[in-house]
Design an enzyme around this catalytic site. Structure first.
Site, PDB file in Angstrom:
ATOM      1  CB  ILE A  28      -0.892   0.027   1.267  1.00 60.05           C
ATOM      2  CG1 ILE A  28      -1.718  -1.245   1.363  1.00 60.05           C
ATOM      3  CG2 ILE A  28      -1.779   1.265   1.281  1.00 60.05           C
ATOM      4  CD1 ILE A  28      -2.180  -1.561   2.771  1.00 60.05           C
ATOM      5  CB  THR A  29       1.728   3.929  -2.408  1.00 65.28           C
ATOM      6  OG1 THR A  29       0.450   4.359  -2.902  1.00 65.28           O
ATOM      7  CG2 THR A  29       2.356   2.936  -3.379  1.00 65.28           C
ATOM      8  N   GLY A  30       1.738   5.012   0.707  1.00 64.21           N
ATOM      9  CA  GLY A  30       1.205   5.991   1.643  1.00 64.21           C
ATOM     10  C   GLY A  30       0.434   5.348   2.769  1.00 64.21           C
ATOM     11  N   GLY A  55      -3.832   8.679   6.990  1.00 61.50           N
ATOM     12  CA  GLY A  55      -5.028   8.814   6.158  1.00 61.50           C
ATOM     13  C   GLY A  55      -5.638   7.491   5.731  1.00 61.50           C
ATOM     14  CE1 TYR A  97      -6.302  14.999  -5.707  1.00 63.95           C
ATOM     15  CE2 TYR A  97      -8.592  15.550  -6.162  1.00 63.95           C
ATOM     16  CZ  TYR A  97      -7.650  14.763  -5.524  1.00 63.95           C
ATOM     17  OH  TYR A  97      -8.061  13.724  -4.705  1.00 63.95           O
TER      18      TYR A  97
HETATM   19  N1  LIG Z   1      -9.319  12.560   1.784  1.00 66.80           N
HETATM   20  C1  LIG Z   1     -10.268  12.705   0.874  1.00 66.80           C
HETATM   21  O1  LIG Z   1     -11.351  13.304   1.123  1.00 66.80           O
HETATM   22  C2  LIG Z   1     -10.081  12.131  -0.504  1.00 66.80           C
HETATM   23  C3  LIG Z   1     -11.160  12.235  -1.421  1.00 66.80           C
HETATM   24  C4  LIG Z   1     -11.017  11.706  -2.690  1.00 66.80           C
HETATM   25  C5  LIG Z   1      -9.830  11.069  -3.029  1.00 66.80           C
HETATM   26  N2  LIG Z   1      -8.808  10.985  -2.150  1.00 66.80           N
HETATM   27  C6  LIG Z   1      -7.565  10.299  -2.556  1.00 66.80           C
HETATM   28  O2  LIG Z   1      -7.195   9.375  -1.552  1.00 66.80           O
HETATM   29  C7  LIG Z   1      -5.775   9.169  -1.579  1.00 66.80           C
HETATM   30  C8  LIG Z   1      -5.228   9.203  -0.153  1.00 66.80           C
HETATM   31  O3  LIG Z   1      -5.499  10.464   0.368  1.00 66.80           O
HETATM   32  P1  LIG Z   1      -5.545  10.800   1.929  1.00 66.80           P
HETATM   33  O4  LIG Z   1      -6.738  11.646   2.113  1.00 66.80           O
HETATM   34  O5  LIG Z   1      -5.371   9.593   2.759  1.00 66.80           O
HETATM   35  O6  LIG Z   1      -4.267  11.766   1.993  1.00 66.80           O
HETATM   36  P2  LIG Z   1      -3.175  12.004   3.092  1.00 66.80           P
HETATM   37  O7  LIG Z   1      -3.725  11.867   4.466  1.00 66.80           O
HETATM   38  O8  LIG Z   1      -2.527  13.301   2.734  1.00 66.80           O
HETATM   39  O9  LIG Z   1      -2.143  10.792   2.748  1.00 66.80           O
HETATM   40  C9  LIG Z   1      -1.019  10.743   3.416  1.00 66.80           C
HETATM   41  C10 LIG Z   1      -0.152   9.565   2.951  1.00 66.80           C
HETATM   42  O10 LIG Z   1       0.455   9.851   1.672  1.00 66.80           O
HETATM   43  C11 LIG Z   1       1.871   9.746   1.843  1.00 66.80           C
HETATM   44  N3  LIG Z   1       2.566  10.666   0.936  1.00 66.80           N
HETATM   45  C12 LIG Z   1       2.275  11.968   0.714  1.00 66.80           C
HETATM   46  N4  LIG Z   1       3.147  12.488  -0.182  1.00 66.80           N
HETATM   47  C13 LIG Z   1       4.011  11.494  -0.522  1.00 66.80           C
HETATM   48  C14 LIG Z   1       5.125  11.415  -1.387  1.00 66.80           C
HETATM   49  N5  LIG Z   1       5.566  12.474  -2.075  1.00 66.80           N
HETATM   50  N6  LIG Z   1       5.762  10.233  -1.502  1.00 66.80           N
HETATM   51  C15 LIG Z   1       5.361   9.168  -0.789  1.00 66.80           C
HETATM   52  N7  LIG Z   1       4.300   9.178   0.053  1.00 66.80           N
HETATM   53  C16 LIG Z   1       3.643  10.342   0.191  1.00 66.80           C
HETATM   54  C17 LIG Z   1       2.101  10.082   3.302  1.00 66.80           C
HETATM   55  O11 LIG Z   1       3.324   9.530   3.708  1.00 66.80           O
HETATM   56  P3  LIG Z   1       4.429  10.330   4.581  1.00 66.80           P
HETATM   57  O12 LIG Z   1       3.862  11.684   4.914  1.00 66.80           O
HETATM   58  O13 LIG Z   1       4.646   9.468   5.778  1.00 66.80           O
HETATM   59  O14 LIG Z   1       5.593  10.369   3.674  1.00 66.80           O
HETATM   60  C18 LIG Z   1       0.934   9.401   3.963  1.00 66.80           C
HETATM   61  O15 LIG Z   1       1.182   8.015   4.142  1.00 66.80           O
HETATM   62  C19 LIG Z   1      -5.226  10.231  -2.513  1.00 66.80           C
HETATM   63  O16 LIG Z   1      -4.911   9.629  -3.752  1.00 66.80           O
HETATM   64  C20 LIG Z   1      -6.368  11.223  -2.694  1.00 66.80           C
HETATM   65  O17 LIG Z   1      -6.333  11.855  -3.952  1.00 66.80           O
HETATM   66  C21 LIG Z   1      -8.902  11.508  -0.886  1.00 66.80           C
END
Ligand SMILES: NC(=O)c1ccc[n+]([C@@H]2O[C@H](COP(=O)([O-])OP(=O)(O)OC[C@H]3O[C@@H](n4cnc5c(N)ncnc54)[C@H](OP(=O)(O)O)[C@@H]3O)[C@@H](O)[C@H]2O)c1
Length: 298
Positions: free
Chosen positions: A14-16, A20, A170
């Protein structure tokens, strides 16, 4: 789907996975018995996340991989490390993504949003494809967004050099996630590896918190009470990664575990193929790797 679905014997990357939605996916899949690899940019933070995931899931088989996915060299190094450590790979969850209101450029000279949100999962998936195929049945799950429906792939200005807006970049990257999934599914036909994409729903995470402009902050402040928990936001990704109902289901987009029609343009085979070719050029791999050659040329 209760968490009684078993993932014992399965290996998942799982990336990231340090925060979140990705972290919540990791907890659920580890709870089902999978060996789970998570990625993050900072080793200490990733190891801390891995130990809490192990604690919450009751499964100590949580591995850490460190890489900044905005750099193609780091994606390549990550893939090499994963291939060295995992003799099989049953599920890849492409989850990392971000938003930047102002244009930024990566170490590779590419616009940051398309590089991190689309080109990184494109390259990582391609580098891991042979391993997924030899582990088949296997699954590739890519976290897109409902925002993809407002997206348009601007082949004349993919990098936003002439005109940049964070929203446009985005939305384009999230449409690219869906198109990549459809094209991948087509190229993987007959291999036993499936490709699906999803919208997780508005989820209470650190999403967009790294954008220096904090442009999304006032919107997030207002909608936060209506946002899903990370566990709920992870639900469809977990379902696609693990449910027996999803055996052999490929080339589809999901919202709340249901297959939904995505944006009309995402179905244009000519455009998805063109995006594949352009992406392959941008990451420096052949557009028809051995893994996808048969279908691409048929
Ligand atoms: N949240 C929403 O409402 C929402 C809605 C629609 C779609 N999405 C999609 O869901 C996905 C996950 O989003 P999320 O809301 O969980 O975001 P998030 O909380 O910002 O995700 C954080 C994760 O991403 C990693 N990360 C960030 N930049 C990185 C980089 N340059 N290289 C490697 N790892 C990186 C972080 O790792 P570290 O900081 O530990 O490096 C952390 O594990 C995204 O693709 C987003 O577009 C989210």
């Amino acid at each position: 789907m209760a968490l009684t679905t078993t993932m014992i014997g399965k290996t998942v990357l799982i990336t990231g996975g340090t925060g979140g939605i990705g972290r919540a996916v990791a907890v659920d899949l580890a709870s089902m018995g999978a060996r789970v690899g998570i990625t993050g940019r900072d080793r200490a933070r990733a190891e801390q996340a891995a130990s809490t995931i192990a604690l919450e899931s009751g499964n100590s088989a949580v591995d850490v991989f460190v890489a900044d996915l905005s750099s193609q060299a780091e994606v390549r190094r990550l893939a090499g490390e994963v291939l060295a450590v995992y003799p099989r790979l049953d599920v890849l969850v492409n989850n990392v993504g971000g938003f930047w209101a102002h244009r930024r450029v990566t170490t590779d000279g590419l616009e940051h949003t398309i590089a991190l949100n689309h080109l990184a999962p494109f390259l990582l998936t391609n580098l891991l494809l042979e391993r997924l195929i030899t582990s088949a049945p296997a699954r590739i799950v890519t976290v897109s967004s409902g925002a993809h429906s407002m997206g348009r792939i601007d082949f004349d200005d993919l990098m936003g050099e002439q005109d940049y807006s964070g929203e446009r970049a985005y939305n384009q990257s999230k449409l690219a996630n869906v198109m990549f999934t459809y094209e991948l599914a087509r190229r993987l036909e007959g291999t036993g590896v499936t490709a699906t994409a999803l919208h997780p729903g508005m989820t209470n995470t650190a999403f967009s918190a790294e954008d220096p402009s904090r442009k999304m902050a006032p919107i997030v402040f207002v909608v936060r009470p209506f946002m899903r928990s990370p566990k709920k936001g992870a639900d469809t990704a977990v379902y696609l990664a693990s449910s027996r109902e999803m055996d052999r289901v490929t080339g589809r987009y999901f919202v709340n575990r249901k297959s939904k029609k995505s944006e009309e343009s995402s179905y244009h085979a000519e455009t998805t193929d063109r995006l594949w070719q352009v992406s392959a050029d941008l990451v420096g791999i052949p557009a028809d790797t051995a893994a996808t050659r048969a279908k691409a040329s048929s």
